[in-house]
Scaffold this active site. Structure first.
Site, PDB file in Angstrom:
ATOM      1  N   LYS A 118       1.140  -1.266  -0.095  1.00 28.70           N
ATOM      2  CA  LYS A 118      -0.006   0.087   0.608  1.00 28.70           C
ATOM      3  C   LYS A 118       1.210   1.582   0.409  1.00 28.70           C
ATOM      4  CE  LYS A 118      -4.861  -1.864   1.657  1.00 28.70           C
ATOM      5  NZ  LYS A 118      -5.753  -1.648   2.032  1.00 28.70           N
ATOM      6  N   LYS A 202      -4.902  -9.538  -7.042  1.00 28.82           N
ATOM      7  CA  LYS A 202      -5.699  -9.514  -5.770  1.00 28.82           C
ATOM      8  C   LYS A 202      -7.289  -8.484  -6.271  1.00 28.82           C
ATOM      9  CE  LYS A 202      -6.050  -7.871  -2.167  1.00 28.82           C
ATOM     10  NZ  LYS A 202      -7.306  -6.868  -0.712  1.00 28.82           N
ATOM     11  N   LYS A 205     -10.674  -3.171  -4.343  1.00 30.32           N
ATOM     12  CA  LYS A 205     -11.790  -1.353  -4.092  1.00 30.32           C
ATOM     13  C   LYS A 205     -10.576  -0.978  -4.811  1.00 30.32           C
ATOM     14  CE  LYS A 205     -13.781  -2.179   0.195  1.00 30.32           C
ATOM     15  NZ  LYS A 205     -12.992  -2.046   1.375  1.00 30.32           N
TER      16      LYS A 205
HETATM   17  N1  AQP Z   1      -9.889 -10.221  -3.564  1.00 32.01           N
HETATM   18  C1  AQP Z   1     -10.310 -10.292  -2.006  1.00 32.01           C
HETATM   19  N2  AQP Z   1     -10.318 -12.400  -2.546  1.00 32.01           N
HETATM   20  C2  AQP Z   1     -11.112 -11.799  -0.815  1.00 32.01           C
HETATM   21  N3  AQP Z   1     -11.426 -11.847  -0.065  1.00 32.01           N
HETATM   22  C3  AQP Z   1     -10.628 -10.252   0.157  1.00 32.01           C
HETATM   23  N4  AQP Z   1     -10.830  -9.750   1.057  1.00 32.01           N
HETATM   24  C4  AQP Z   1     -10.275  -8.044   0.328  1.00 32.01           C
HETATM   25  N5  AQP Z   1     -10.148  -8.689  -0.572  1.00 32.01           N
HETATM   26  C5  AQP Z   1     -11.067 -10.345  -0.964  1.00 32.01           C
HETATM   27  C6  AQP Z   1     -11.469  -9.860   2.171  1.00 32.01           C
HETATM   28  O1  AQP Z   1     -11.859  -8.657   2.587  1.00 32.01           O
HETATM   29  C7  AQP Z   1     -12.332  -8.528   3.731  1.00 32.01           C
HETATM   30  C8  AQP Z   1     -13.016  -6.929   3.809  1.00 32.01           C
HETATM   31  O2  AQP Z   1     -11.126  -6.049   3.468  1.00 32.01           O
HETATM   32  P1  AQP Z   1     -10.898  -4.622   3.872  1.00 32.01           P
HETATM   33  O3  AQP Z   1     -12.101  -3.832   2.795  1.00 32.01           O
HETATM   34  O4  AQP Z   1     -11.513  -4.111   4.778  1.00 32.01           O
HETATM   35  O5  AQP Z   1      -9.138  -3.649   2.794  1.00 32.01           O
HETATM   36  P2  AQP Z   1      -9.279  -4.316   1.692  1.00 32.01           P
HETATM   37  O6  AQP Z   1      -8.690  -6.020   1.985  1.00 32.01           O
HETATM   38  O7  AQP Z   1      -7.496  -3.896   2.140  1.00 32.01           O
HETATM   39  O8  AQP Z   1     -10.106  -4.812   1.006  1.00 32.01           O
HETATM   40  P3  AQP Z   1      -9.675  -4.581  -0.990  1.00 32.01           P
HETATM   41  O9  AQP Z   1     -10.879  -4.336  -1.501  1.00 32.01           O
HETATM   42  O10 AQP Z   1      -8.447  -4.629  -1.161  1.00 32.01           O
HETATM   43  O11 AQP Z   1      -9.637  -2.820  -0.166  1.00 32.01           O
HETATM   44  P4  AQP Z   1      -8.687  -1.274  -0.916  1.00 32.01           P
HETATM   45  O12 AQP Z   1      -8.102  -1.343  -2.669  1.00 32.01           O
HETATM   46  O13 AQP Z   1      -8.881  -1.198  -0.319  1.00 32.01           O
HETATM   47  O14 AQP Z   1      -7.207  -2.464  -0.165  1.00 32.01           O
HETATM   48  C9  AQP Z   1     -11.398  -8.970   4.342  1.00 32.01           C
HETATM   49  O15 AQP Z   1     -11.477  -9.945   5.509  1.00 32.01           O
HETATM   50  C10 AQP Z   1     -10.267  -9.733   3.452  1.00 32.01           C
HETATM   51  O16 AQP Z   1      -9.522 -10.276   3.816  1.00 32.01           O
END
Ligand code: AQP
Length: 342
Positions: A118, A202, A205
């Site tokens: 990040k 992955k 968002k």
């Molecule tokens: N691609 C994924 N596949 C399976 N699980 C996922 N999670 C995130 N991406 C995937 C799971 O979703 C939960 C919430 O995630 P979060 O929003 O708290 O943060 P994150 O993991 O940082 O999600 P993003 O979408 O990848 O957001 P950004 O882009 O902001 O970093 C967690 O349990 C996570 O494991």
């Protein structure tokens, strides 16, 4: 713990940083609902304090927090069965977070790959909060003496750090067993959903391409278009799992199908062997639309009444405080901080 909790206490959180995508749903929220409907006590948190470790427009953050609450409810989380609240309404998280900043070691945090991903090349300019994010995550979990944590595969390392913090705290203060050592629940085909544009990345968002992810608020047309445009390879679908090696996009689409259908990758490979991507994508679209359309309709309905959403979160935060406050007070006493308790 209450009657429902004989299997243990589940805690997990999601950041209100924009529309949830299929990865968040299949890797996390769908598991949250399954666990709620089993004999666990379930606590689910909108982790708004984690969200602000990177810049958020205040108005957009408030909106995203209500949207996430609506999404939780629309996916089937029930405030009568689970505690639903946002992190900033319960001060215990940050109180415990400070203790854990003093327990965790710099070396441990320096090894966190999510910070490296990040912060990227701009490490010197990243917030201190982004670096210490995992200690607050440990506090989120341990402040409730949670025993189980359902997360996607990307959170595995942070959960290991949470376990290390619990063990070190218990050992440093010879309070063996004060913090239970939480078990991750990372299971099923949906634990790591990949980008629709690149099967090695992955689904996220923050990906700049809308076509990399399916959002829970997407219309049926948008879902169909994104699946139609999803990257594939020139071969038909294989007749065994081993043949998916080196075919990340095929594996990802089959995993999505399996997770939506609540079945295993093995069974899906058996069902789809020899099928062209064209035909498979059409099946996948039908299944995705059938699963996600009711959720997106319900999100829209719920967002018509933001007072109701705020009330659900407020009541949830009171229930959360009742559990968290005495645990933080005990932790402060263990550390030697003078308590206000008589
Ligand atoms: N691609 C994924 N596949 C399976 N699980 C996922 N999670 C995130 N991406 C995937 C799971 O979703 C939960 C919430 O995630 P979060 O929003 O708290 O943060 P994150 O993991 O940082 O999600 P993003 O979408 O990848 O957001 P950004 O882009 O902001 O970093 C967690 O349990 C996570 O494991």
């Amino acid at each position: 713990m209450n009657k429902k909790s004989h299997k243990g206490r589940v805690f997990s959180g999601v950041q209100p940083t924009g529309d949830l995508h299929l990865g968040n749903y299949l890797g996390a929220v769908k598991q949250f609902v399954d666990l709620q409907n089993q004999a666990y006590e379930t606590i689910y948190c909108l982790v708004d304090l984690h969200a602000i470790t990177v810049w958020q427009d205040p108005k957009a953050l408030r909106k995203a927090t209500r949207e996430l609450a609506a999404t939780f409810l629309a996916c089937g989380l029930n405030p009568e069965q689970s505690i639903l609240f946002n992190q900033s309404q319960v001060a215990s998280h940050t109180e415990m977070g400070w203790l854990f900043n003093c327990v965790a070691r710099m070396g441990w945090l320096n090894r966190m790959t999510q910070f490296k991903d990040k912060a990227g090349k701009n490490k010197e300019n990243a917030s201190v909060g982004l670096f210490s994010y995992p200690t607050l995550m440990a506090a989120d979990i341990l402040t409730y003496h949670a025993t189980h944590v359902p997360v996607g595969d990307d959170q595995k390392q942070h959960l290991e750090l949470t376990r290390d913090i619990a063990i070190k705290f218990n050992n440093d203060f010879t309070q063996y067993g004060f913090f239970p050592i939480p078990e991750p629940i990372i299971q099923g085909a949906g634990t790591r959903i990949m980008s629709l544009r690149d099967g090695t990345k992955k689904m996220s968002k923050s990906d700049t391409s809308e076509f990399s992810r399916i959002s829970l608020t997407d219309s049926a047309e948008a879902i169909a278009k994104k699946i139609q445009k999803a990257k594939t390879d020139p071969l038909n679908l294989p007749d065994n799992i081993q043949a998916l090696e080196g075919r990340p996009e095929a594996k990802n689409l089959l995993n999505i199908y399996a997770a939506l259908k609540n079945t295993s990758l093995n069974k899906v490979v058996e069902e789809t062997k020899g099928t062209s991507f064209r035909n498979f994508k059409s099946k996948l679209t039908d299944l995705a639309v059938e699963t996600l359309s009711p959720i997106s309709n319900e999100i829209n309905n719920l967002l018509n009444d933001t007072n109701h959403i705020d009330t659900v979160l407020r009541i949830g935060s009171e229930k959360a405080k009742n559990i968290a406050t005495p645990i933080v007070e005990s932790a402060y006493e263990i550390v030697g901080l003078l308590s206000t308790k008589k």
